[in-house]
Design an enzyme around this catalytic site. Structure first.
Site, PDB file in Angstrom:
ATOM      1  CG  ASN A   9      -1.434   1.273   1.800  1.00 54.97           C
ATOM      2  OD1 ASN A   9      -1.745   2.207   0.220  1.00 54.97           O
ATOM      3  ND2 ASN A   9      -2.119   1.562   2.634  1.00 54.97           N
ATOM      4  CE  LYS A  11      -0.102   3.537   4.880  1.00 52.12           C
ATOM      5  NZ  LYS A  11      -0.119   3.307   6.411  1.00 52.12           N
ATOM      6  CG  HIS A  89      -5.680   1.620   5.401  1.00 52.53           C
ATOM      7  ND1 HIS A  89      -5.384   2.978   6.229  1.00 52.53           N
ATOM      8  CD2 HIS A  89      -4.467   0.678   5.602  1.00 52.53           C
ATOM      9  CE1 HIS A  89      -4.074   2.277   6.264  1.00 52.53           C
ATOM     10  NE2 HIS A  89      -3.477   1.321   5.882  1.00 52.53           N
ATOM     11  CD  GLU A  91      -3.247   5.746   6.353  1.00 53.58           C
ATOM     12  OE1 GLU A  91      -1.686   5.433   7.654  1.00 53.58           O
ATOM     13  OE2 GLU A  91      -3.060   5.629   5.676  1.00 53.58           O
ATOM     14  CD  GLU A 161      -2.584  -2.437   7.549  1.00 54.32           C
ATOM     15  OE1 GLU A 161      -1.978  -2.032   7.051  1.00 54.32           O
ATOM     16  OE2 GLU A 161      -3.761  -1.216   7.358  1.00 54.32           O
ATOM     17  N   GLY A 167       2.620   2.238  10.179  1.00 58.34           N
ATOM     18  CA  GLY A 167       3.856   3.473  10.582  1.00 58.34           C
ATOM     19  C   GLY A 167       4.537   3.746  11.520  1.00 58.34           C
ATOM     20  CB  SER A 206       5.426  -1.490  11.208  1.00 62.60           C
ATOM     21  OG  SER A 206       5.206   0.030  11.886  1.00 62.60           O
TER      22      SER A 206
END
Length: 244
Positions: A9, A11, A89, A91, A161, A167, A206
């Site tokens: 991904n 992003k 996701h 985000e 996730e 991240g 990560s």
């Protein structure tokens, strides 16, 4: 046997020069042993024409077309060679207010259009610390099973996730990740045993070359949804090799 998947991904990252670097990604990766996917920003999808790995979008509309500025439809993604699309996701849930109901609607639209959605679920550190991890994830899964049949949902992939590991450089231990993956599979089994046994469940948070092999060795982890490490071709190649 559930074939491992490693999906990158990107992003809101990338460039034409980075796309070119990934032309050799599959050197030394056994495509029969692992499904490799790159999910770049939509504007770079056409740059990957002829790639020897699969392509995916980063989001998709629950609608077919119309006056919805900035959205992208399933058919548009398919026209540019996508087989997969990331849905829900964290985000997107946080930045754009996507609810679990909307995520389920988007996933169903993808499935009905011929795309395989990679449906993301995951908890915040606060949710984990107050002991609400399982109920939180169950609610996200129940939004899917309330809208879709087992047959429809079998055409999707689940990605776990933990938000606190995205991240941040912090990764769930292999044992922590396995425990949650086993819970997810068990919860799906309450809906359909066949669905649960066949569902590919990916870990994201990560993941990098140094920890991928140990994570992917867990019995209920079927690969990974990779963020930062998917922007470095050699690092990502090693992650793919760890899955195959």
């Amino acid at each position: 046997m559930r074939k491992p998947i490693v999906a990158g991904n990107w992003k809101m990252n990338g460039s034409r020069s980075l796309v070119k670097e990934f032309s050799t990604l599959m050197d030394g990766v056994d495509s029969a042993a692992v499904e490799v996917i790159i999910c770049p920003p939509a504007c770079y999808l056409s740059e990957f024409a002829g790639a020897d790995f699969a392509l995916g979008g980063q989001t998709v509309s629950e609608l077919d077309n119309g006056a919805h500025t900035g959205d992208i439809s399933a058919q548009m993604l398919i026209e540019f060679g996508c087989k997969y699309v990331i849905v829900g996701h964290s985000e997107r849930r946080d930045d754009h207010g996507e609810t679990s109901k909307l995520v389920a609607e988007k996933a169903l639209k993808a499935i009905n259009s011929g795309l395989t959605p990679i449906i993301c679920i995951g908890e915040s550190l606060q949710t984990r610390e107050v002991g609400e991890l399982e109920s939180f994830l169950a609610a996200q899964l129940d939004a899917l099973t309330s809208l879709m049949s087992a047959e429809q949902l079998s055409k999707a992939v689940i990605a776990y996730e933990p938000i606190w590991a995205i991240g941040t450089g912090v990764t769930a231990t292999p044992e922590q990740a396995q425990d949650v993956h086993a819970f997810i599979r068990g919860h799906l089994a309450s809906f359909s045993e066949d669905l649960a046994s066949g569902m590919q469940i990916l870990y994201g948070g990560s993941v990098k070359a140094s920890n991928a092999k140990e994570l992917f060795a867990q019995p209920d982890i079927d690969g990974g949804l990779i963020g930062g490490a998917s922007l470095k071709v050699e690092e990502f190649r090693q992650v793919c090799q760890a899955a195959g």
